[in-house]
Design a protein around this motif. Structure first.
Motif, mmCIF file in Angstrom:
data_model
loop_
_atom_site.group_PDB
_atom_site.id
_atom_site.type_symbol
_atom_site.label_atom_id
_atom_site.label_comp_id
_atom_site.label_asym_id
_atom_site.label_seq_id
_atom_site.Cartn_x
_atom_site.Cartn_y
_atom_site.Cartn_z
ATOM 1 N N GLN A 246 -5.098 4.203 12.886
ATOM 2 C CA GLN A 246 -4.943 5.286 13.853
ATOM 3 C C GLN A 246 -6.288 5.847 14.292
ATOM 4 O OE1 GLN A 246 -2.007 8.080 12.315
ATOM 5 N NE2 GLN A 246 -0.523 6.434 11.972
ATOM 6 N N GLY A 247 -7.278 5.860 13.388
ATOM 7 C CA GLY A 247 -8.585 6.364 13.749
ATOM 8 C C GLY A 247 -9.390 5.396 14.596
ATOM 9 N N SER A 248 -9.208 4.093 14.378
ATOM 10 C CA SER A 248 -10.009 3.093 15.080
ATOM 11 C C SER A 248 -9.370 2.608 16.376
ATOM 12 C CB SER A 248 -10.261 1.881 14.172
ATOM 13 O OG SER A 248 -10.973 2.250 13.016
ATOM 14 N N LEU A 249 -8.050 2.529 16.403
ATOM 15 C CA LEU A 249 -7.361 1.933 17.547
ATOM 16 C C LEU A 249 -6.693 2.943 18.454
ATOM 17 C CD1 LEU A 249 -5.735 -1.188 15.836
ATOM 18 C CD2 LEU A 249 -7.979 -0.985 16.929
ATOM 19 N N GLY A 250 -6.722 4.233 18.094
ATOM 20 C CA GLY A 250 -6.107 5.251 18.943
ATOM 21 C C GLY A 250 -4.629 4.967 19.151
ATOM 22 N N ALA A 251 -4.206 4.950 20.418
ATOM 23 C CA ALA A 251 -2.796 4.675 20.719
ATOM 24 C C ALA A 251 -2.387 3.303 20.228
ATOM 25 C CB ALA A 251 -2.551 4.795 22.224
ATOM 26 N N GLY A 252 -3.351 2.381 20.142
ATOM 27 C CA GLY A 252 -3.044 1.049 19.641
ATOM 28 C C GLY A 252 -2.796 1.015 18.152
ATOM 29 N N GLY A 253 -3.054 2.134 17.467
ATOM 30 C CA GLY A 253 -2.831 2.185 16.028
ATOM 31 C C GLY A 253 -1.450 2.671 15.641
ATOM 32 N N ARG A 254 -0.523 2.726 16.615
ATOM 33 C CA ARG A 254 0.856 3.128 16.288
ATOM 34 C C ARG A 254 1.576 1.952 15.635
ATOM 35 N NH1 ARG A 254 5.145 6.468 16.820
ATOM 36 N NH2 ARG A 254 7.115 5.428 17.338
ATOM 37 N N ILE A 255 1.280 1.761 14.379
ATOM 38 C CA ILE A 255 1.836 0.667 13.591
ATOM 39 C C ILE A 255 2.352 1.259 12.291
ATOM 40 C CG2 ILE A 255 1.331 -1.494 12.390
ATOM 41 C CD1 ILE A 255 -1.021 -1.787 14.471
ATOM 42 N N GLY A 256 3.641 1.167 12.069
ATOM 43 C CA GLY A 256 4.188 1.634 10.806
ATOM 44 C C GLY A 256 3.683 0.781 9.658
ATOM 45 N N VAL A 257 3.327 1.424 8.567
ATOM 46 C CA VAL A 257 2.859 0.705 7.379
ATOM 47 C C VAL A 257 3.778 1.041 6.217
ATOM 48 C CG1 VAL A 257 0.970 0.368 5.745
ATOM 49 C CG2 VAL A 257 0.470 0.665 8.188
ATOM 50 N N VAL A 258 4.345 0.012 5.625
ATOM 51 C CA VAL A 258 5.313 0.157 4.541
ATOM 52 C C VAL A 258 4.751 -0.510 3.294
ATOM 53 C CG1 VAL A 258 7.589 -0.583 3.736
ATOM 54 C CG2 VAL A 258 7.320 0.334 6.036
ATOM 55 N N ASN A 259 4.705 0.224 2.196
ATOM 56 C CA ASN A 259 4.141 -0.270 0.949
ATOM 57 C C ASN A 259 5.254 -0.809 0.063
ATOM 58 O OD1 ASN A 259 2.956 -0.652 -1.589
ATOM 59 N ND2 ASN A 259 1.557 1.077 -1.334
ATOM 60 N N ARG A 260 5.339 -2.133 -0.058
ATOM 61 C CA ARG A 260 6.314 -2.784 -0.934
ATOM 62 C C ARG A 260 5.650 -3.362 -2.189
ATOM 63 N NH1 ARG A 260 11.063 -0.808 1.354
ATOM 64 N NH2 ARG A 260 11.423 -1.667 3.433
ATOM 65 N N GLY A 261 4.566 -2.743 -2.624
ATOM 66 C CA GLY A 261 3.969 -3.151 -3.885
ATOM 67 C C GLY A 261 4.774 -2.633 -5.059
ATOM 68 N N ILE A 262 4.825 -3.410 -6.132
ATOM 69 C CA ILE A 262 5.474 -2.990 -7.378
ATOM 70 C C ILE A 262 4.527 -3.309 -8.520
ATOM 71 C CG2 ILE A 262 7.470 -3.162 -8.896
ATOM 72 C CD1 ILE A 262 9.078 -4.303 -6.614
ATOM 73 N N SER A 263 4.185 -2.317 -9.298
ATOM 74 C CA SER A 263 3.265 -2.533 -10.401
ATOM 75 C C SER A 263 3.822 -3.563 -11.373
ATOM 76 C CB SER A 263 3.012 -1.206 -11.124
ATOM 77 O OG SER A 263 1.947 -1.329 -12.011
ATOM 78 N N ALA A 264 2.968 -4.514 -11.753
ATOM 79 C CA ALA A 264 3.293 -5.615 -12.666
ATOM 80 C C ALA A 264 4.120 -6.713 -12.019
ATOM 81 C CB ALA A 264 3.978 -5.118 -13.938
ATOM 82 N N ASN A 265 4.214 -6.719 -10.698
ATOM 83 C CA ASN A 265 5.000 -7.729 -9.990
ATOM 84 C C ASN A 265 4.267 -9.071 -9.929
ATOM 85 O OD1 ASN A 265 6.266 -8.481 -6.801
ATOM 86 N ND2 ASN A 265 7.581 -8.034 -8.552
ATOM 87 N N LEU A 266 5.038 -10.138 -9.737
ATOM 88 C CA LEU A 266 4.513 -11.495 -9.654
ATOM 89 C C LEU A 266 4.977 -12.171 -8.374
ATOM 90 C CD1 LEU A 266 4.798 -10.856 -12.901
ATOM 91 C CD2 LEU A 266 4.375 -13.298 -13.107
ATOM 92 N N LEU A 267 4.310 -13.247 -8.020
ATOM 93 C CA LEU A 267 4.705 -14.066 -6.881
ATOM 94 C C LEU A 267 5.865 -14.983 -7.224
ATOM 95 C CD1 LEU A 267 4.180 -15.321 -4.029
ATOM 96 C CD2 LEU A 267 2.536 -16.852 -5.138
ATOM 97 N N LEU A 268 5.837 -15.575 -8.421
ATOM 98 C CA LEU A 268 6.736 -16.686 -8.732
ATOM 99 C C LEU A 268 7.800 -16.394 -9.774
ATOM 100 C CD1 LEU A 268 4.033 -19.515 -8.934
ATOM 101 C CD2 LEU A 268 5.463 -18.918 -6.975
ATOM 102 N N ASN A 269 7.609 -15.392 -10.625
ATOM 103 C CA ASN A 269 8.522 -15.174 -11.751
ATOM 104 C C ASN A 269 8.836 -13.704 -11.928
ATOM 105 O OD1 ASN A 269 8.605 -17.965 -12.979
ATOM 106 N ND2 ASN A 269 6.414 -17.587 -13.073
ATOM 107 N N ASP A 270 9.968 -13.427 -12.571
ATOM 108 C CA ASP A 270 10.241 -12.084 -13.072
ATOM 109 C C ASP A 270 10.837 -12.212 -14.460
ATOM 110 O OD1 ASP A 270 12.585 -12.370 -10.582
ATOM 111 O OD2 ASP A 270 13.284 -12.211 -12.654
ATOM 112 N N TYR A 271 10.949 -11.068 -15.129
ATOM 113 C CA TYR A 271 11.330 -11.081 -16.534
ATOM 114 C C TYR A 271 12.505 -10.148 -16.772
ATOM 115 C CZ TYR A 271 6.833 -13.364 -16.927
ATOM 116 O OH TYR A 271 5.795 -14.234 -16.773
ATOM 117 N N ALA A 272 13.528 -10.656 -17.443
ATOM 118 C CA ALA A 272 14.729 -9.869 -17.708
ATOM 119 C C ALA A 272 14.437 -8.624 -18.526
ATOM 120 C CB ALA A 272 15.773 -10.733 -18.424
ATOM 121 N N THR A 273 13.346 -8.637 -19.285
ATOM 122 C CA THR A 273 13.006 -7.491 -20.126
ATOM 123 C C THR A 273 12.106 -6.474 -19.411
ATOM 124 O OG1 THR A 273 11.127 -8.732 -21.005
ATOM 125 C CG2 THR A 273 13.200 -8.822 -22.254
ATOM 126 N N ALA A 274 11.737 -6.744 -18.157
ATOM 127 C CA ALA A 274 10.813 -5.848 -17.447
ATOM 128 C C ALA A 274 11.203 -5.734 -15.979
ATOM 129 C CB ALA A 274 9.379 -6.345 -17.593
#
Length: 436
Positions: A246-274
Motif C-alpha cells: 500500500q505504501g509503494s504502489l498506492g492505489a495499485g496496492g489494493r491487494i488483500g493479504v491472507v496469512n495461512r501459515g501454521i506453526s510447525a507445519n510441513l509441505l509433505l506430512n502431518d502427524y496424528a499426535t500434533a
C-alpha cells in the motif's frame, strides 16, 4: 505456542526468462503489468469479494489442552489488509467431530481492548437467520452486511456459543489478544465484559470485503505464522508486506493479504499426535488457498520443518521437496494463480541444524532460485543471511533461536518480495472477480 517443536517420526513448463525478469523486484514495479488470467465461472451478478484477513484452521488439539466454553461470547480480534463497504465472515467447524451451534454473531470495528465503535456494530446472519448449526467437518459463510471496513484496521467478530462447546477447530498462534466473556450473549454489547483473554482464533478463518481487488495467500509454517514476532502489533512478514504494497504502489496496492501459515507445519506430512500444527500444505491446499475469496497470488515459504523433522544423518531428499513444490505450482496454475516461491532461511545454530540437513536446504534453495518454475522468487535466504557467515541469520535479524527472525527480520522478508507481480492487480478481469 507451537514453533518447530520436536515431532516423532511417523508443471508447468519452466519459464526462466520471465521468472528472472520478475525477480528483479521493486525497481521494475512501475513498468510491469500482470497478464490476464483465464476465465472462471461467475458466482453471482455484481458479487466481487476478496479476503482482507484469514487464518488457517487446524486441530483438534490434545484433549488436555482443548479450550471449553459454556454459554459464553467470544470476541475475536483480527487486522484487515484492505477495506470495503460490505463484509462477510467465514466460520469453520472443519476439525470438529460434533455440530457447532452459533447462537448469535456480530462484527464491528474495534475501538480498544474488547470495546467496539457503536456506529459500526452489525449483527451477522446466516441465510437470514441469526443462529446457525455448522455440521462437523464443514465451514459456514455469513450473509453480507453493509459496513465501511477500513484498511489496516482491527475488527472484532463476536460469536455467542450456547451450551458447552470445545474449540476443536482453531488457529492456535494468533499473536493477538481476543476476549472471552462471562456467561451470556454479548454479541450486541459495545464494551463486552471479559472473563479472560485468549491468544488463538477458534472457529474463525476468513473475513471478506467487496470491491475490485485481488488476494495474495501466504502459506507456510511458523516463519509465516510470525513465531517470535511482537504480539498485538502485527509484525509478521505478511503484515509488513501489506504496508509495503500500500505504501509503494498506492492505489495499485489494493491487494488483500491472507496469512495461512501454521506453526510447525510441513509441505509433505502431518502427524496424528500434533494436529494443532495443521495438515500438510499439499493436503490443505484446496481449503486454505483455492477457497480463499479473490485469490490470484500465492506466496510459498515451506519446507524447513520437512527437513528438520527428518533423520539428522539421512534427511529427506531435496527431490521430495521439489516434487511437492511442483505439485503446489501445478495446482495453483490450474486455477490461474501465480506462485511466488521463497527460499528457505539460513539456520546454522538452530537446534535441528546438522550438516546433512543443511545440504538439503541448499539444494532446495538452488532449485527454487534457478528452476524457472515459479512465477517469481523472493530470496529470503539472501535477505536474512549474515554476509560474514552466510549459513547463519544476521544477528540483527535473529530472534535468538537462529531460525526465526525478530521483527526487523520479518520486515526484511517482506522487503525481499518483488513488487512486479502485483502491478495492475487492482483491475483484474471481471470473470476472475466473480469467482467467489
Amino acid at each position: 505456542m507451537h514453533e518447530l517443536s520436536p515431532v516423532p517420526p511417523s508443471g508447468r513448463s519452466a519459464r526462466p526468462a520471465r521468472r528472472n525478469f520478475l525477480r528483479a523486484g521493486p525497481l521494475l514495479a512501475a513498468s510491469l503489468a500482470v497478464p490476464a488470467l483465464p476465465a472462471h465461472a461467475q458466482s453471482g451478478a455484481g458479487e466481487h469479494w476478496s479476503a482482507t484477513w484469514g487464518a488457517a484452521p487446524a486441530g483438534p488439539p490434545p484433549s488436555a489442552s482443548t479450550q471449553s466454553f459454556t454459554s459464553q461470547t467470544l470476541r475475536l480480534v483480527v487486522h484487515t489488509s484492505i477495506g470495503g463497504n460490505r463484509v462477510r465472515v467465514r466460520f469453520s467447524n472443519e476439525m470438529g467431530g460434533t455440530p457447532l451451534r452459533i447462537g448469535a454473531a456480530s462484527i464491528a470495528v474495534r475501538s480498544s481492548s474488547s470495546a467496539v465503535l457503536q456506529s459500526t456494530l452489525r449483527p451477522l446472519a446466516f441465510g437470514g437467520q441469526s443462529a446457525i448449526t455448522i455440521p462437523a467437518g464443514a465451514p459456514a459463510l455469513s450473509d453480507p452486511v453493509e459496513l465501511s471496513v477500513p484498511a489496516q484496521a482491527d475488527l472484532a467478530i463476536s460469536l455467542y456459543l450456547p451450551g458447552s462447546v470445545q474449540a476443536t477447530t482453531l488457529h492456535d498462534m494468533a499473536l493477538t489478544s481476543s476476549y472471552l466473556s462471562p456467561a451470556g450473549d454479548y454479541t450486541s454489547s459495545i464494551a463486552m465484559p471479559v472473563s479472560r483473554t485468549i491468544t488463538s482464533w477458534p472457529f474463525l478463518t476468513e473475513v471478506d470485503v467487496d470491491g475490485p481487488a485481488s488476494t495474495l495467500v501466504a502459506i507456510g509454517d511458523s516463519l509465516t505464522d510470525g513465531a517470535r514476532s511482537t504480539g498485538n502489533v502485527n509484525r509478521r512478514w505478511p503484515d509488513y508486506l501489506v504496508r509495503r504494497l500500500q505504501g509503494s504502489l498506492g492505489a495499485g496496492g489494493r491487494i488483500g493479504v491472507v496469512n495461512r501459515g501454521i506453526s510447525a507445519n510441513l509441505l509433505l506430512n502431518d502427524y496424528a499426535t500434533a494436529l494443532v500444527a495443521g495438515h500438510d500444505v499439499l493436503e490443505r491446499f484446496d481449503r486454505d488457498v483455492l477457497a480463499t475469496a479473490g485469490v490470484r497470488y500465492l506466496a510459498l515459504l515451506i519446507g524447513i520443518n520437512d527437513i528438520s523433522y527428518s533423520p539428522s544423518s539421512n534427511p529427506i531428499p531435496a527431490a521430495d521437496l521439489i516434487a511437492g513444490y511442483r505439485q503446489v505450482i501445478a495446482r495453483a496454475h490450474a486455477h490461474g494463480i501465480s506462485v511466488i516461491g521463497a527460499t528457505l532461511p539460513p539456520w546454522e545454530g538452530f537446534v535441528y541444524y546438522t550438516p546433512a540437513r543443511e545440504a538439503v536446504r541448499r539444494a532446495a534453495n538452488s532449485w527454487i532460485r534457478n528452476s524457472g518454475e515459479f512465477d517469481a522468487v523472493a530470496d529470503i535466504e539472501a535477505a536474512l543471511r549474515d554476509p560474514q557467515d552466510p549459513a547463519r541469520i544476521l544477528p540483527a535479524y535473529d530472534s535468538s533461536d537462529h531460525l526465526h527472525p525478530n521483527d526487523a527480520g520479518y520486515q526484511a522478508i517482506a522487503s525481499a518480495f518483488p513488487l512486479a507481480p502485483f502491478v495492475a492487480a487492482t483491475t483484474p478481469p471481471l470473470d476472475f472477480l466473480n469467482r467467489y
